[in-house]
Scaffold this active site. Structure first.
Site, PDB file in Angstrom:
ATOM      1  N   ASP A  30       0.718  -1.260  -0.114  1.00 53.82           N
ATOM      2  CA  ASP A  30      -0.043  -0.158  -0.149  1.00 53.82           C
ATOM      3  C   ASP A  30       0.916   1.124  -0.047  1.00 53.82           C
ATOM      4  OD1 ASP A  30      -2.701   1.323   0.615  1.00 53.82           O
ATOM      5  OD2 ASP A  30      -1.404   2.143   2.109  1.00 53.82           O
ATOM      6  N   TYR A  44       3.040  10.241  -0.874  1.00 53.93           N
ATOM      7  CA  TYR A  44       3.940   9.958  -0.293  1.00 53.93           C
ATOM      8  C   TYR A  44       5.428   9.973  -0.892  1.00 53.93           C
ATOM      9  CZ  TYR A  44       0.904   6.911   2.788  1.00 53.93           C
ATOM     10  OH  TYR A  44      -0.362   6.501   3.550  1.00 53.93           O
ATOM     11  N   GLN A  65      -9.984   1.975   4.885  1.00 52.76           N
ATOM     12  CA  GLN A  65      -8.826   1.847   5.848  1.00 52.76           C
ATOM     13  C   GLN A  65      -8.744   2.905   6.600  1.00 52.76           C
ATOM     14  OE1 GLN A  65      -3.964   2.717   4.875  1.00 52.76           O
ATOM     15  NE2 GLN A  65      -5.233   2.149   3.050  1.00 52.76           N
TER      16      GLN A  65
END
Ligand code: SF4
Ligand code: SF4
Length: 341
Positions: A47, A52, A162
């Protein structure tokens, strides 16, 4: 290793997946080797997220030629169709693939996020089209706000949810997971170590293994962490009285000064990005000071506009002394900035 089926997606996976934040601080080859080691050890779910930094690129490098061996999930922080599709194309390029197994609008927490996502020109319609085109296999969702997560689950439009769940953030077990299960959704657990606040990884993971059908995303930047996660999720589950006592000690220690990222304190009339700034201490546990400054710089600069009105603190359900903590974090950030010069 313990395996699960991720709701009605049909995805069968080890009960631990690989979280893609900590690899930001590794070099490209080092990060790729670590992810391939995880794959060798039986971890097949990876993931990451568009935001990021270079995590997606490193993942793409790691799994070139191995695409059919891994399940890849990523996220877009964009709420409008055009920008979300631009991020999807970027993710496909960085990940060196022509499809994403699970694509998730990232941290949908505020009413504005929700309205934009589902409104005219919202990202949701575009994601459904991208799924029809085969660029996305499944659409999931992520949030840090319990109320919003429940609202998103209730739409019935997402294959997975999530959400943070760990020793000190346990609300989801009773107030979110049952609703997600009832909708046939897969459950992905983020923040298994409470964003670095729980330093006993074994106890943290043993606690999570007690939920039999969730996928626990472990952020790893060391081979030992991969081995530890595989070890805890192999063989018989263990949860001792000593583990329970340690878990309680963490709750006692962190309970009064731990930001749960629920975003109830927002918006700040001065434009301070409170939640992210409240995470600065955790960010510094994960990244070197120089990288933390780079990663959080834009957020931390907004803290300078805080006029100490205290409005945010009145909205925090955990009674955190927000202005005081923001001042502490700003001082820490300034010290890191100086050191990085
Ligand atoms: S105390 Fe600071 S951060 Fe909080 S609402 Fe007021 S100006 Fe914003
Ligand atoms: S400071 Fe409080 S209200 Fe704001 S995100 Fe953190 S826990 Fe939630």
């Amino acid at each position: 290793m313990q395996t699960i089926r991720l709701g009605q997606t049909g995805i069968e996976t080890a009960a631990i997946g690989f979280g893609g934040i900590p690899i930001i601080r590794l070099g490209r080859d080092e990060a790729a080797s670590l992810m391939r080691l995880a794959l060798e050890r039986g971890i097949t779910f990876f993931d990451t997220a568009n935001r990021y930094m270079d995590s997606e690129e490193k993942m793409g490098l790691a799994f070139e030629g191995l695409r059919d061996k891994v399940v890849i999930a990523t996220k877009t922080g964009m709420r409008r169709a055009k920008e979300a599709m631009e991020e999807l194309e970027l993710s496909l390029t960085r990940l060196r693939t022509d499809y994403i197994d699970l694509y998730q609008p990232h941290q949908v927490s505020t009413p504005e996020d929700y309205e934009t996502l589902f409104g005219p020109d919202g990202a949701m319609g575009a994601l459904v089209k991208a799924r029809e085109q085969g660029k996305i296999r499944h659409i999931g969702i992520t949030s840090h706000s319990l109320d919003m997560a429940r609202k998103l689950v209730a739409t019935g439009l997402f294959a997975t949810i999530q959400f943070p769940y760990n020793i000190v953030e346990t609300e989801a077990a009773e107030n979110l997971f049952p609703e997600a299960r009832a909708k046939g959704m897969g459950i992905l657990v983020m923040k298994p170590f409470a964003g670095g606040m729980i330093d006993d990884g074994e106890v943290a993971l043993r606690f999570l293994r007690r939920e039999k059908d969730v996928l626990v995303l472990c952020g790893c930047d060391q081979a030992e962490q991969v081995e530890q996660a595989v070890s805890v999720f192999s063989g018989e589950p263990v949860w001792t009285e000593a583990d329970a006592a340690k878990a309680q000690a963490y709750r006692d220690e962190l309970g009064s000064r731990f930001c749960r990222r629920c975003e109830y304190c927002q918006p700040c009339p001065q434009g301070v990005r409170i939640t992210y700034a409240m995470m600065y201490r955790v960010v510094t546990r994960r990244l070197s000071p120089a990288k933390a400054v780079n990663f959080s710089g834009a957020v931390m600069e907004t803290v300078r506009d805080c006029v100490d009105c205290g409005e945010c603190a009145t909205r925090c359900p955990y009674n955190l002394p927000i202005p005081e903590m923001l001042r502490e974090h700003l001082a820490m950030y300034d010290a890191h900035r100086e050191a990085a010069k």
